[in-house]
Design a protein around this motif. Structure first.
Motif, PDB file in Angstrom:
ATOM      1  N   SER A  82       0.828  -1.209   0.000  1.00 49.44           N
ATOM      2  CA  SER A  82       0.000   0.000   0.000  1.00 49.44           C
ATOM      3  C   SER A  82       0.863   1.260   0.000  1.00 49.44           C
ATOM      4  CB  SER A  82      -0.929   0.006   1.220  1.00 49.44           C
ATOM      5  OG  SER A  82      -1.800  -1.104   1.192  1.00 49.44           O
ATOM      6  N   LYS A  83       1.942   1.237   0.792  1.00 46.42           N
ATOM      7  CA  LYS A  83       2.855   2.384   0.827  1.00 46.42           C
ATOM      8  C   LYS A  83       3.499   2.620  -0.535  1.00 46.42           C
ATOM      9  CE  LYS A  83       4.159   2.130   5.720  1.00 46.42           C
ATOM     10  NZ  LYS A  83       5.284   1.867   6.671  1.00 46.42           N
ATOM     11  N   ASN A  84       3.941   1.541  -1.157  1.00 47.45           N
ATOM     12  CA  ASN A  84       4.575   1.665  -2.474  1.00 47.45           C
ATOM     13  C   ASN A  84       3.590   2.174  -3.522  1.00 47.45           C
ATOM     14  OD1 ASN A  84       6.949   0.685  -1.385  1.00 47.45           O
ATOM     15  ND2 ASN A  84       6.590  -1.425  -2.021  1.00 47.45           N
ATOM     16  N   TRP A  85       2.380   1.654  -3.481  1.00 47.03           N
ATOM     17  CA  TRP A  85       1.362   2.099  -4.439  1.00 47.03           C
ATOM     18  C   TRP A  85       1.035   3.571  -4.252  1.00 47.03           C
ATOM     19  CZ3 TRP A  85      -2.397  -2.649  -3.800  1.00 47.03           C
ATOM     20  CH2 TRP A  85      -1.943  -3.693  -4.606  1.00 47.03           C
ATOM     21  N   ALA A  86       0.870   3.971  -3.003  1.00 53.81           N
ATOM     22  CA  ALA A  86       0.556   5.377  -2.723  1.00 53.81           C
ATOM     23  C   ALA A  86       1.669   6.288  -3.215  1.00 53.81           C
ATOM     24  CB  ALA A  86       0.322   5.582  -1.225  1.00 53.81           C
ATOM     25  N   ALA A  87       2.910   5.828  -3.081  1.00 57.37           N
ATOM     26  CA  ALA A  87       4.064   6.642  -3.475  1.00 57.37           C
ATOM     27  C   ALA A  87       4.178   6.798  -4.986  1.00 57.37           C
ATOM     28  CB  ALA A  87       5.349   6.034  -2.916  1.00 57.37           C
ATOM     29  N   VAL A  88       3.839   5.738  -5.739  1.00 58.35           N
ATOM     30  CA  VAL A  88       4.010   5.805  -7.198  1.00 58.35           C
ATOM     31  C   VAL A  88       2.786   6.337  -7.923  1.00 58.35           C
ATOM     32  CG1 VAL A  88       5.678   3.928  -7.176  1.00 58.35           C
ATOM     33  CG2 VAL A  88       3.271   3.404  -7.600  1.00 58.35           C
ATOM     34  N   GLY A  89       1.647   6.449  -7.214  1.00 59.53           N
ATOM     35  CA  GLY A  89       0.468   7.052  -7.840  1.00 59.53           C
ATOM     36  C   GLY A  89      -0.632   6.090  -8.217  1.00 59.53           C
ATOM     37  N   VAL A  90      -0.591   4.850  -7.728  1.00 64.16           N
ATOM     38  CA  VAL A  90      -1.717   3.929  -7.926  1.00 64.16           C
ATOM     39  C   VAL A  90      -2.901   4.480  -7.132  1.00 64.16           C
ATOM     40  CG1 VAL A  90      -2.567   1.587  -7.504  1.00 64.16           C
ATOM     41  CG2 VAL A  90      -0.222   1.944  -8.282  1.00 64.16           C
ATOM     42  N   SER A  91      -4.094   4.505  -7.709  1.00 69.17           N
ATOM     43  CA  SER A  91      -5.249   5.084  -7.039  1.00 69.17           C
ATOM     44  C   SER A  91      -5.790   4.141  -5.964  1.00 69.17           C
ATOM     45  CB  SER A  91      -6.363   5.384  -8.046  1.00 69.17           C
ATOM     46  OG  SER A  91      -6.959   4.186  -8.503  1.00 69.17           O
ATOM     47  N   SER A  92      -6.609   4.672  -5.063  1.00 74.13           N
ATOM     48  CA  SER A  92      -7.195   3.848  -4.002  1.00 74.13           C
ATOM     49  C   SER A  92      -8.128   2.798  -4.589  1.00 74.13           C
ATOM     50  CB  SER A  92      -7.953   4.736  -3.005  1.00 74.13           C
ATOM     51  OG  SER A  92      -8.957   5.483  -3.658  1.00 74.13           O
ATOM     52  N   GLY A  93      -8.846   3.180  -5.659  1.00 71.36           N
ATOM     53  CA  GLY A  93      -9.744   2.231  -6.309  1.00 71.36           C
ATOM     54  C   GLY A  93      -8.985   1.068  -6.921  1.00 71.36           C
TER      55      GLY A  93
END
Length: 284
Positions: A82-93
């Motif tokens: 989740s941290k990595n996704w949030a950092a690279v711009g993957v959306s919450s959806g």
């Protein structure tokens, strides 16, 4: 939910893990198309396989509570993900659908078991609850990661918006732009005091030309900064007090009685140069 249906759900997942992961990877292709700018298809596939391996290990424990110790490795993996996704711009959806898309593959496998209607419904319901809890956990961790990123960015912006500039030996300028609240005052104070130590300056000009209004709270923040600098042996000069701000301060009863104030930055600079023993004059 019953112990029989939960047991059967875990047995079905373990027995058909290869079929489930193959079906899930196929379902993830649509998400991969959306995230390809920030996350390659190979990266997404590897993350799915790594998660599923941990998921199956946890399922072998037959423990339905994802917050128990047997699910700890799975939770830690999802937190990092989740941290990595949030950092690279993957959306919450997209982050949520990564987990929720596992449902279709699991449901298809359960359907092939040809269970009795009531037992089938119970197993599907248990699978739904389990994957929903994992999906909600990912959303929660993703949101927390995004909040942490936003807080860090706000902190960085605060630091960037409060530069302390050495314009001459012994003279610092701190230009303030925008609202001065408690959080920003603390940044201003820290930056100014550190600059005083680093440069051994005796004069610090705090220019409030860019501060839209000065009320009692802003005045308190400014006086706090001035007092701290004075304890370090530095005199503060407040410049940029426009007519409308002066009127507002008088109306509110706000005064800087023991602080040197100047209408413009130019006036403050003239005062500062004189204070450190320099004279400003035109060349003949």
């Amino acid at each position: 939910m019953s112990s029989e249906s939960i047991q059967l759900l875990f047995d079905t997942i373990i027995k058909n893990e290869k079929s489930i992961i193959q079906g899930w990877l196929e379902n993830l292709k649509s998400i991969g198309k959306e995230t390809k700018k920030v996350l390659s298809a190979s990266e997404l596939e590897k993350q799915a396989k790594d998660f599923f391996d941990l998921f199956v290990v946890a399922c072998r424990s037959k423990n339905f509570d994802i917050h128990s110790s047997v699910w700890q490795d799975t939770r830690e993996f999802l937190i990092t993900l989740s941290k990595n996704w949030a950092a690279v711009g993957v959306s919450s959806g997209q982050a949520a659908r990564f987990i929720f898309s596992l449902k279709q593959s699991v449901f298809e496998i359960i359907a092939k078991e040809q269970l009795k209607a009531e037992l089938h419904n119970n197993v599907v319901w248990d699978a739904n609850i389990l994957i929903d809890e994992l999906g909600l956990f990912v959303i929660e961790m993703y949101q927390k990661s995004r909040e942490d990123i936003i807080k860090r960015q706000q902190q960085e912006l605060l630091e960037l918006s409060t530069p302390v500039v050495k314009i001459w030996n012994g003279i610092l300028i701190l230009p303030l732009i925008g609202t001065l609240d408690s959080a920003r005052t603390q940044i201003v104070l820290e930056n100014l005091l550190q600059s005083i130590v680093d440069t051994e300056s005796s004069i610090a000009i705090i220019d409030i030309t860019g501060v839209p209004t000065v009320d009692t709270l802003v005045a308190q923040h400014l006086l706090k900064t001035v007092s701290a600098a004075r304890l370090m042996g530095t005199q503060c000069v407040i410049s940029g007090i426009r007519p409308q701000i002066a009127q507002t301060m008088v109306h509110l009863g706000v005064t800087f009685s023991d602080v040197v104030t100047k209408a413009t930055l130019a006036d403050a600079l003239f005062y500062a140069f004189n204070a450190v023993g320099f004279a400003v004059q035109k060349k003949s």
